[in-house]
Design a protein around this motif. Structure first.
Motif, mmCIF file in Angstrom:
data_model
loop_
_atom_site.group_PDB
_atom_site.id
_atom_site.type_symbol
_atom_site.label_atom_id
_atom_site.label_comp_id
_atom_site.label_asym_id
_atom_site.label_seq_id
_atom_site.Cartn_x
_atom_site.Cartn_y
_atom_site.Cartn_z
ATOM 1 N N SER A 73 -48.928 8.938 -40.622
ATOM 2 C CA SER A 73 -47.866 9.931 -40.522
ATOM 3 C C SER A 73 -46.768 9.451 -39.569
ATOM 4 N N THR A 74 -45.525 9.525 -40.028
ATOM 5 C CA THR A 74 -44.407 9.146 -39.161
ATOM 6 C C THR A 74 -44.284 10.117 -37.987
ATOM 7 N N LEU A 75 -44.683 11.380 -38.203
ATOM 8 C CA LEU A 75 -44.669 12.347 -37.101
ATOM 9 C C LEU A 75 -45.696 11.967 -36.034
ATOM 10 N N GLU A 84 -39.379 5.939 -33.146
ATOM 11 C CA GLU A 84 -38.351 6.600 -33.967
ATOM 12 C C GLU A 84 -38.190 5.815 -35.267
ATOM 13 N N THR A 85 -38.176 6.511 -36.381
ATOM 14 C CA THR A 85 -38.037 5.851 -37.689
ATOM 15 C C THR A 85 -36.875 6.465 -38.453
ATOM 16 N N GLN A 90 -42.304 7.944 -47.440
ATOM 17 C CA GLN A 90 -43.696 8.241 -47.123
ATOM 18 C C GLN A 90 -44.328 9.052 -48.254
ATOM 19 N N ASN A 104 -37.991 10.033 -44.721
ATOM 20 C CA ASN A 104 -38.051 10.706 -43.425
ATOM 21 C C ASN A 104 -37.195 10.044 -42.347
ATOM 22 N N ASN A 105 -36.602 10.881 -41.514
ATOM 23 C CA ASN A 105 -36.016 10.473 -40.236
ATOM 24 C C ASN A 105 -36.822 11.210 -39.171
ATOM 25 N N THR A 106 -37.517 10.447 -38.331
ATOM 26 C CA THR A 106 -38.458 11.054 -37.380
ATOM 27 C C THR A 106 -38.173 10.535 -35.973
ATOM 28 N N GLU A 120 -39.372 15.906 -37.553
ATOM 29 C CA GLU A 120 -39.144 15.118 -38.765
ATOM 30 C C GLU A 120 -38.143 15.844 -39.653
ATOM 31 N N ALA A 122 -36.706 15.579 -43.421
ATOM 32 C CA ALA A 122 -37.152 14.926 -44.655
ATOM 33 C C ALA A 122 -36.278 15.303 -45.842
#
Length: 473
Positions: A73-75, A84-85, A90, A104-106, A120, A122
């Motif tokens: 999970s990016t979160l 940070e992504t 995903q 996603n931008n997390t 996140e 999304a």
């Protein structure tokens, strides 16, 4: 005490306002606290993940969602590693096992240098991917060969022979034919008869997706090319070594046709947003549902693309030009739906057979199959499809056809004129009078029925009869 109440009331108002704003935005927002428990989960995220608020809120993220072994999970990454992504694709599963795909931008939330949570944002690509998959036909479903093309008429046998010859080479093929004539059967048959039969076969309906998506779908994307873009191969790369069928090629805009022409000539593709080219070995077969010359004249098809694609051009005849194949096709479709519906229909009544041979079949073989299927949904214990079993729309068209004045009547008007040229208005009035009389006689001078068939009101028909001196018998 009063000021404290006012402050509390204002905070409640602000919280409600934040909730309303979050529910109105067109991106999913999911936030967790430092323990991984969900504290913010907006309406868009619920829609994307097919979840209710009570399924997620105040629950640990990893207790609700499942992730593939090769993905995390990016979160969770943001929460545990402070990572940070940006624009990361995903794929994961909700609590019902349904697959979800997002971009996603997390990012982590820091306070006094400590991670206090993560947020996140999304974008949903699940629907887009389903749409693309729904319009793609990938190797494994290419079940058609030349043996599946039904017909013994000279018209269809000639096209089959030309297509078999084309299967021996890797030249591009343009298949021309009206909707419902079976163009994809020919495309799959060519692929399965070629030396590419074990490689991918991918088909894409060019009219099914908007221009801004079809380019990315065909040529692929480079990560960062636009918001949400990830490294993704296009259909040309996926079909490498095999065959790519582009259906309704005339629906592509002319700028995109120019890019397609470059790929066909150079056998190189460049992903959207990339700076380097990649070589591909793909045989392209294109379908078009209008005459290529008309398509060029109407700016539906570039002339240079036509010459490049049309190295081999196959013209699939409409059903009305090979009506001798109708009995074979009917037999095939009756057998098909007998097996599917567990029925034992033997064939057609004489009336239906005669009607089928007189019909124009503007929807071609596909229309014939649909009519057989519709009739077999109505039939009970009868062994033959009767005229009453045929769909209402078909019977209505046949009734209108019976009302039509034969072309010989038009020829009669022309011959009567001989060398005498009369004003067009007078000739049109003469034709209108004859046609109205023709319909009235067919309906025993029933004004209401005739008016309905002519697409007129009763009053309008009576006015025309009076104007043209037609007696109501």
């Amino acid at each position: 005490m009063e000021n404290s109440k006012k402050s509390l009331s204002y905070l409640q108002y602000v919280n409600k306002l934040y909730e309303r704003i979050l529910d109105e935005v067109e991106v999913g927002v999911h936030a967790v606290d430092e323990t991984g428990k969900t504290i913010i989960y907006n309406k868009k995220m619920m829609q994307m993940e097919s979840m209710d608020l009570h399924d997620v809120i105040d629950k640990n993220l990893l207790d609700v969602f499942m992730f593939k072994d090769d993905q995390s999970s990016t979160l969770v990454q943001a929460l545990q590693e402070g990572k940070e992504t940006t624009n990361v694709k995903q794929t994961y599963f909700n609590n019902k096992g349904r697959e979800i795909t997002t971009i996603n931008n997390t990012f982590p939330i820091f306070k006094d240098g400590e991670i206090q949570g993560a947020v996140e944002i999304a974008n949903d690509v699940t629907k887009l991917e389903r749409l693309m998959k729904g319009n793609m036909n990938i190797k494994g479903t290419t079940r058609f060969t030349f043996d599946h093309i039904i017909g013994n008429s000279p018209a269809i046998k000639e096209v089959i022979e030309f297509a078999k010859r084309a299967a021996r080479t890797s030249s591009y093929v343009l298949i021309v034919g009206e909707t419902g004539t079976g163009k994809e059967l020919f495309a799959q048959s060519i692929h399965n008869a070629s030396n590419r039969f074990s490689a991918p076969f991918i088909s894409q309906n060019c009219a099914a997706l908007p221009d801004n998506l079809i380019e990315s779908l065909l040529f692929g994307t480079k990560r960062g090319a636009f918001t949400g873009a990830v490294d993704s191969p296009g259909l040309f790369e996926q079909a490498n070594g095999g065959t790519l069928l582009l259906d309704e090629i005339n629906s592509l805009n002319l700028n995109l046709q120019a890019k397609l022409l470059r790929v066909l000539q150079e056998k190189m593709i460049r992903r959207v947003g990339d700076t380097k080219d990649t070589s591909v070995d793909v045989r392209v077969i294109a379908n078009i549902n209008e005459d290529p010359i008309d398509a060029i004249a109407n700016d539906h098809l570039r002339k240079d693309l036509y010459y490049r694609l049309g190295v081999v051009t196959l013209f699939v005849p409409p059903l009305r030009d090979r009506k001798e194949d109708i009995p074979l096709l009917v037999k095939h479709f009756i057998e098909k739906y007998n097996n599917r519906f567990q029925m034992n229909v033997k064939g057609l009544s004489e009336e239906v057979t005669r009607s089928f041979m007189e019909y124009d079949w503007l929807g071609n073989v596909r229309e014939l199959e649909h009519i057989i299927e519709a009739a077999m949904n109505i039939i009970m214990d009868e062994e033959e499809i009767q005229y009453a079993h045929l769909p209402f729309q078909y019977r209505s068209k046949m009734q209108m056809k019976e009302m039509m004045i034969p072309l010989s009547t038009v020829d009669h008007f022309i011959k009567e004129s001989n060398d005498v040229t009369v004003p067009l208005k007078d000739q049109m009035e003469l034709f209108e009078r004859s046609y109205i009389e023709h319909v009235l006689k067919k309906n025993d001078f029933n004004i209401s029925k005739s008016a309905n068939l002519l697409g007129l009101s009763r009053q309008s028909l009576q006015y025309r009869m009076k104007k043209l001196n037609i007696e109501s018998n």
